[in-house]
Write a protein that holds these residues in place. Structure first.
Motif, PDB file in Angstrom:
ATOM      1  N   ASP A  36       0.849  -1.184   0.000  1.00  0.00           N
ATOM      2  CA  ASP A  36       0.000   0.000   0.000  1.00  0.00           C
ATOM      3  C   ASP A  36       0.882   1.229   0.000  1.00  0.00           C
ATOM      4  OD1 ASP A  36       0.745   0.491   2.796  1.00  0.00           O
ATOM      5  OD2 ASP A  36      -0.621  -1.151   3.275  1.00  0.00           O
ATOM      6  N   ILE A  37       0.269   2.395   0.043  1.00  0.00           N
ATOM      7  CA  ILE A  37       1.021   3.644  -0.062  1.00  0.00           C
ATOM      8  C   ILE A  37       1.946   3.825   1.135  1.00  0.00           C
ATOM      9  CG2 ILE A  37      -0.845   4.984   0.996  1.00  0.00           C
ATOM     10  CD1 ILE A  37      -0.020   7.334  -0.779  1.00  0.00           C
ATOM     11  N   TRP A  38       1.520   3.388   2.323  1.00  0.00           N
ATOM     12  CA  TRP A  38       2.353   3.534   3.516  1.00  0.00           C
ATOM     13  C   TRP A  38       3.625   2.700   3.381  1.00  0.00           C
ATOM     14  CZ3 TRP A  38       4.498   0.777   7.553  1.00  0.00           C
ATOM     15  CH2 TRP A  38       4.848   1.496   8.689  1.00  0.00           C
ATOM     16  N   ARG A  39       3.463   1.466   2.916  1.00  0.00           N
ATOM     17  CA  ARG A  39       4.623   0.566   2.780  1.00  0.00           C
ATOM     18  C   ARG A  39       5.476   0.934   1.566  1.00  0.00           C
ATOM     19  NH1 ARG A  39       3.749  -2.694   6.791  1.00  0.00           N
ATOM     20  NH2 ARG A  39       1.583  -2.787   7.479  1.00  0.00           N
ATOM     21  N   ASP A  40       4.826   1.433   0.523  1.00  0.00           N
ATOM     22  CA  ASP A  40       5.601   1.915  -0.625  1.00  0.00           C
ATOM     23  C   ASP A  40       6.537   3.042  -0.196  1.00  0.00           C
ATOM     24  OD1 ASP A  40       4.375   0.103  -2.258  1.00  0.00           O
ATOM     25  OD2 ASP A  40       2.930   1.535  -3.096  1.00  0.00           O
ATOM     26  N   TRP A  41       6.023   3.927   0.646  1.00  0.00           N
ATOM     27  CA  TRP A  41       6.840   5.044   1.121  1.00  0.00           C
ATOM     28  C   TRP A  41       7.982   4.533   1.997  1.00  0.00           C
ATOM     29  CZ3 TRP A  41       7.044  10.010  -0.240  1.00  0.00           C
ATOM     30  CH2 TRP A  41       7.775  10.881   0.569  1.00  0.00           C
TER      31      TRP A  41
END
Length: 510
Positions: A36-41
């Motif tokens: 997700d966006i949190w883990r991508d970051w």
């Protein structure tokens, strides 16, 4: 020839080794429970930090909220030869055995964000999820003025952040009896799941004063469901507050969310901790990351700060890509240069092998000539009466005229006769041989060398050894008797020369 060949092969191996890429110093496996966006970051932060450390290779996996898949991925990472494992477990109980297996194999383990049922880990890094839930509960109670109805969209069932945020939130609300949680919607951290779960809720949506999502995506999914059903929009609060476009901070600034709570990713700190562990440095076993509440009052300032961080990270990433491109071009040029050197080495190898082969052929031909010369049959001499035999054992050799000098085989035959006549004479010298053939020492040396490629001394020794070989084969004399008969002053020296010439000991024939 063999030594030269081996030297060239070693040189080529060194060149080919230079063409190979250097092995990484550390291989770090990162097992994410979802994507997700949190883990991508967070993954991007780890990659960025890795650029500042030479010899670090990162291997990422994402389990998409599938505990069995994550367990298999962890086992695969371990089998691939990682030096350290960073893992965010999908659920407390189901992924712990795989983490324990890695730890039991001596692989350091960093557990981040979510706890496991086991204490088999090297370090744990997370924000305080209980504290986040508790502070969000107090903030929401304040915003509602101590009374109202709340819908709670929970995180993935069985995950430690979901349980801790839930517990902290409900402990805080216990101090406000006028506030009731009338709906607990089960989500899994994703926006589509939250949206569908809220759409399926049978209660009165217009009675809801506030929706608390365990993360921002859950809160946004619930908001879309309220909008689609045409219900009165309550307040929406979440947790994550990611920077960047469509992150939680921007959503608070744009009034899509009323509040969020920064859940730091800190991929850079995670990677630095991993390297400290691998380098044998001291490190904390438990690390709690600092976080903060985001409201409309501070969202604009926080967004400006986060945007600047994102911009700098983007510029740094572009710079890193340019550097990588330059290094790739440099590597290509280096590879071409090394290939050229390898081709040159191959040409040199072929040339050297040709020269060595040619020399070995010439040497073999000379050796055959010498052996053939000593195996030639001399012309039969007429048998003389005893009273007509010459007084000396030395054969009488006629002076060599110019016409005879041109007949090379005849010259060698005569030379052979002289040698064989005095083969047993250990005092025989080259000067004696030259005198017997009416030549000077220099003339004898020159003619013998030109015809056979060997010196007179070498031919004399070869003749003695060949005669010795024949006598030993007959088997009626001892090694010592044969040695003295063929002109050697010591049997030990005869044995040494015999081994050098034939590769076997005289005793092998006796």
């Amino acid at each position: 020839m063999r030594n030269s060949f081996i030297s060239i092969l070693m040189f080529m191996v060194i060149l080919f080794m230079g063409c190979e890429q250097a092995e990484p110093k550390y291989i770090i496996g990162v097992s994410q429970c979802s994507e997700d966006i949190w883990r991508d970051w967070q993954n991007a932060e780890m990659r960025m930090e890795a650029n500042f450390h030479e010899g670090v290779e990162l291997r990422f996996t994402a389990a998409h909220d599938d505990s069995e898949l994550q367990s298999n991925q962890i086992d695969s990472l371990v089998e691939s030869g990682i030096n350290l494992l960073i893992v965010a477990p999908n659920q407390l109980s189901t992924v712990s055995p795989a983490i324990d297996r890695a730890y039991d194999k001596g692989i350091p383990v960093i557990v981040f964000e979510r706890k496991t049922d086991s204490r088999k880990y090297s370090a744990f890094v997370s924000a305080d999820n209980y504290e986040m839930g508790h502070l969000m509960g107090e903030y929401i109670a304040t915003q509602l003025g101590g009374k109202g109805q709340i819908m709670e969209v929970k995180g993935l069932k069985g995950s430690s952040p979901a349980e801790e945020r839930y517990n902290g939130f409900h402990v805080a609300l216990a101090a406000f009896p006028g506030i009731k949680v009338v709906a607990e919607i089960q989500g899994d951290w994703t926006e589509p799941t939250a949206y569908q779960a809220v759409m399926n809720w049978k209660g009165d949506m217009n009675s809801i004063d506030l929706v608390f999502g365990h993360n921002d995506r859950s809160a946004i999914g619930a908001r879309k469901a309220f909008e689609e059903r045409g219900a009165k929009l309550p307040m929406f609060c979440g947790i994550d507050a990611l920077p960047g476009p469509d992150g939680g901070i921007q959503q608070v600034r744009d009034s899509l969310l009323d509040a969020s709570y920064i859940y730091p990713t800190r991929g850079d700190q995670l990677l630095q901790l991993a390297l400290d562990i691998l380098d044998g440095k001291e490190y904390p076993r438990e690390t709690l990351l600092t976080s903060a509440l985001v409201t409309r009052d501070n969202a604009t300032v926080l967004l400006l700060e986060s945007d600047e961080v994102v911009r700098q990270a983007h510029n740094l990433n572009k710079l890193q890509k340019k550097a990588a491109s330059y290094l790739e071009q440099l590597s290509t040029q280096r590879t071409i240069s090394l290939l050229a050197l390898v081709l040159l080495a191959l040409l040199v190898l072929i040339l050297v092998l040709f020269i060595l082969y040619h020399r070995s052929r010439v040497s073999a031909q000379r050796e055959r000539i010498v052996n053939n010369l000593w195996n030639m049959k001399a012309p039969a001499e007429p048998v003389r009466p005893a009273d007509q035999q010459p007084a000396a054992a030395q054969p009488v050799v006629q002076p060599v005229d110019e016409a005879a000098e041109s007949a090379e085989p005849l010259f060698i035959v005569r030379f052979k006769d002289v040698v064989e006549a005095r083969l047993s004479d250990s005092d025989l010298t080259v000067d004696d041989l030259a005198a017997a053939m009416n030549l000077s020492r220099v003339q004898l040396y020159r003619k013998v060398k030109a015809i056979s490629g060997s010196s007179p001394v070498e031919l004399l020794r070869s003749a003695r050894l060949n005669r010795g070989y024949q006598l030993l084969v007959k088997g009626d004399k001892t090694i010592a008797e044969v040695a003295y008969e063929v002109g050697f002053t010591a049997p030990s020296y005869f044995t040494k020369c015999f081994k050098d010439e034939f590769g076997i000991s005289p005793s092998d024939l006796s």
